[in-house]
Write a protein that holds these residues in place. Structure first.
Motif, PDB file in Angstrom:
ATOM      1  N   GLN A 121      -4.586 -18.935 -19.120  1.00 61.39           N
ATOM      2  CA  GLN A 121      -4.530 -18.178 -17.874  1.00 61.39           C
ATOM      3  C   GLN A 121      -5.915 -18.123 -17.215  1.00 61.39           C
ATOM      4  OE1 GLN A 121      -3.330 -14.109 -18.395  1.00 61.39           O
ATOM      5  NE2 GLN A 121      -3.188 -13.711 -16.208  1.00 61.39           N
ATOM      6  N   THR A 122      -6.944 -17.910 -18.034  1.00 66.79           N
ATOM      7  CA  THR A 122      -8.310 -17.861 -17.502  1.00 66.79           C
ATOM      8  C   THR A 122      -8.717 -19.228 -16.953  1.00 66.79           C
ATOM      9  OG1 THR A 122      -8.879 -16.134 -19.100  1.00 66.79           O
ATOM     10  CG2 THR A 122     -10.706 -17.284 -18.069  1.00 66.79           C
ATOM     11  N   GLU A 123      -8.359 -20.278 -17.675  1.00 64.46           N
ATOM     12  CA  GLU A 123      -8.670 -21.633 -17.199  1.00 64.46           C
ATOM     13  C   GLU A 123      -8.013 -21.903 -15.847  1.00 64.46           C
ATOM     14  OE1 GLU A 123      -7.523 -24.500 -20.141  1.00 64.46           O
ATOM     15  OE2 GLU A 123      -9.111 -23.912 -21.528  1.00 64.46           O
ATOM     16  N   ASN A 124      -6.736 -21.503 -15.739  1.00 70.10           N
ATOM     17  CA  ASN A 124      -6.017 -21.716 -14.474  1.00 70.10           C
ATOM     18  C   ASN A 124      -6.645 -20.919 -13.336  1.00 70.10           C
ATOM     19  OD1 ASN A 124      -4.172 -23.452 -15.679  1.00 70.10           O
ATOM     20  ND2 ASN A 124      -2.688 -21.827 -16.092  1.00 70.10           N
ATOM     21  N   GLN A 125      -7.005 -19.660 -13.614  1.00 71.07           N
ATOM     22  CA  GLN A 125      -7.653 -18.839 -12.590  1.00 71.07           C
ATOM     23  C   GLN A 125      -8.961 -19.478 -12.141  1.00 71.07           C
ATOM     24  OE1 GLN A 125      -8.105 -15.078 -14.598  1.00 71.07           O
ATOM     25  NE2 GLN A 125      -6.407 -14.138 -13.458  1.00 71.07           N
ATOM     26  N   ILE A 155      -9.891 -20.928  -8.390  1.00 72.18           N
ATOM     27  CA  ILE A 155     -11.042 -20.428  -7.630  1.00 72.18           C
ATOM     28  C   ILE A 155     -11.972 -21.584  -7.269  1.00 72.18           C
ATOM     29  CG2 ILE A 155     -13.115 -18.966  -7.757  1.00 72.18           C
ATOM     30  CD1 ILE A 155     -11.438 -17.077  -9.571  1.00 72.18           C
ATOM     31  N   ALA A 156     -12.199 -22.500  -8.235  1.00 75.08           N
ATOM     32  CA  ALA A 156     -13.082 -23.647  -7.982  1.00 75.08           C
ATOM     33  C   ALA A 156     -12.507 -24.543  -6.891  1.00 75.08           C
ATOM     34  CB  ALA A 156     -13.289 -24.442  -9.270  1.00 75.08           C
ATOM     35  N   GLN A 187     -17.548 -32.371 -10.504  1.00 70.44           N
ATOM     36  CA  GLN A 187     -18.314 -31.211 -10.038  1.00 70.44           C
ATOM     37  C   GLN A 187     -17.406 -29.968  -9.982  1.00 70.44           C
ATOM     38  OE1 GLN A 187     -19.661 -32.882  -6.324  1.00 70.44           O
ATOM     39  NE2 GLN A 187     -21.753 -33.229  -7.125  1.00 70.44           N
ATOM     40  N   THR A 188     -16.180 -30.187  -9.521  1.00 71.12           N
ATOM     41  CA  THR A 188     -15.230 -29.086  -9.453  1.00 71.12           C
ATOM     42  C   THR A 188     -14.927 -28.571 -10.863  1.00 71.12           C
ATOM     43  OG1 THR A 188     -14.256 -30.057  -7.461  1.00 71.12           O
ATOM     44  CG2 THR A 188     -12.957 -28.369  -8.590  1.00 71.12           C
ATOM     45  N   LYS A 236     -15.661 -24.507 -15.129  1.00 71.69           N
ATOM     46  CA  LYS A 236     -16.162 -24.085 -16.446  1.00 71.69           C
ATOM     47  C   LYS A 236     -17.100 -22.880 -16.296  1.00 71.69           C
ATOM     48  CE  LYS A 236     -14.422 -26.993 -19.402  1.00 71.69           C
ATOM     49  NZ  LYS A 236     -13.507 -26.549 -20.420  1.00 71.69           N
ATOM     50  N   GLY A 237     -17.954 -22.925 -15.293  1.00 69.92           N
ATOM     51  CA  GLY A 237     -18.863 -21.797 -15.058  1.00 69.92           C
ATOM     52  C   GLY A 237     -18.089 -20.529 -14.700  1.00 69.92           C
ATOM     53  N   ILE A 238     -17.068 -20.703 -13.878  1.00 71.66           N
ATOM     54  CA  ILE A 238     -16.237 -19.554 -13.502  1.00 71.66           C
ATOM     55  C   ILE A 238     -15.509 -19.017 -14.728  1.00 71.66           C
ATOM     56  CG2 ILE A 238     -14.241 -18.833 -12.133  1.00 71.66           C
ATOM     57  CD1 ILE A 238     -15.211 -20.850  -9.983  1.00 71.66           C
ATOM     58  N   GLU A 239     -15.016 -19.911 -15.603  1.00 73.84           N
ATOM     59  CA  GLU A 239     -14.357 -19.499 -16.845  1.00 73.84           C
ATOM     60  C   GLU A 239     -15.297 -18.643 -17.679  1.00 73.84           C
ATOM     61  OE1 GLU A 239     -12.950 -22.774 -19.211  1.00 73.84           O
ATOM     62  OE2 GLU A 239     -11.778 -23.584 -17.557  1.00 73.84           O
ATOM     63  N   LYS A 240     -16.533 -19.099 -17.822  1.00 71.23           N
ATOM     64  CA  LYS A 240     -17.509 -18.336 -18.603  1.00 71.23           C
ATOM     65  C   LYS A 240     -17.749 -16.965 -17.975  1.00 71.23           C
ATOM     66  CE  LYS A 240     -19.979 -22.194 -20.668  1.00 71.23           C
ATOM     67  NZ  LYS A 240     -21.251 -22.914 -20.774  1.00 71.23           N
ATOM     68  N   GLY A 241     -17.822 -16.947 -16.649  1.00 72.94           N
ATOM     69  CA  GLY A 241     -18.020 -15.676 -15.950  1.00 72.94           C
ATOM     70  C   GLY A 241     -16.844 -14.726 -16.171  1.00 72.94           C
ATOM     71  N   ILE A 242     -15.626 -15.255 -16.068  1.00 72.28           N
ATOM     72  CA  ILE A 242     -14.428 -14.431 -16.285  1.00 72.28           C
ATOM     73  C   ILE A 242     -14.398 -13.918 -17.725  1.00 72.28           C
ATOM     74  CG2 ILE A 242     -11.901 -14.485 -16.444  1.00 72.28           C
ATOM     75  CD1 ILE A 242     -11.938 -16.418 -14.037  1.00 72.28           C
TER      76      ILE A 242
END
Length: 123
Positions: free
Chosen positions: A9-13, A17-18, A30-31, A36-42
């Motif tokens: 679910q986090t990966e999909n979110q 967003i990306a 790049q996307t 991956k950065g957004i996943e880490k942030g979440i």
């Protein structure tokens, strides 16, 4: 799921967003890196929220325990006050006006009986 794995679910979110913030001429790689950065942030955000929730739960439990002990102490004090009041009432039963009135009446009767007895025996 291991400790370091990220939920689907986090990966999909993160990927959504990306993609939503994707710039023109941005490559898929790049996307993916952005995702991956957004996943880490979440994931980091979720960890912090869980830690806050745990801390709040600990504090709530401490407060609940404190309130419960205060309530028990208050009940004990109330019970002690009641027992003191009951003892006071029992002690004051002997000092009630009714008791003194009865005592005075009995003493009056004894005195009258003594006077009558002496009047009869003297004459």
């Amino acid at each position: 799921m291991t400790k370091n794995s990220i939920s689907e679910q986090t990966e999909n979110q993160a990927f959504q967003i990306a993609k939503a913030t994707q710039k023109p001429n941005q490559t898929k790689e790049q996307t993916k890196l952005i995702a991956k950065g957004i996943e880490k942030g979440i994931t980091e955000y979720k960890k912090r929220q869980k830690a806050k929730a745990r801390d709040l739960d600990k504090k709530r439990k401490k407060l609940d325990a404190k309130q419960e002990s205060l309530a028990l102490n208050e009940n004990e004090h109330h019970d002690i006050a009641l027992s003191k009041k009951q003892r006071t009432m029992q002690a004051s039963d002997t000092g009630s006006p009714h008791y003194y009135t009865s005592f005075a009446y009995i003493m009056l009767m004894i005195t009258l009986a003594w006077i009558i007895f002496h009047m009869i025996t003297v004459h």
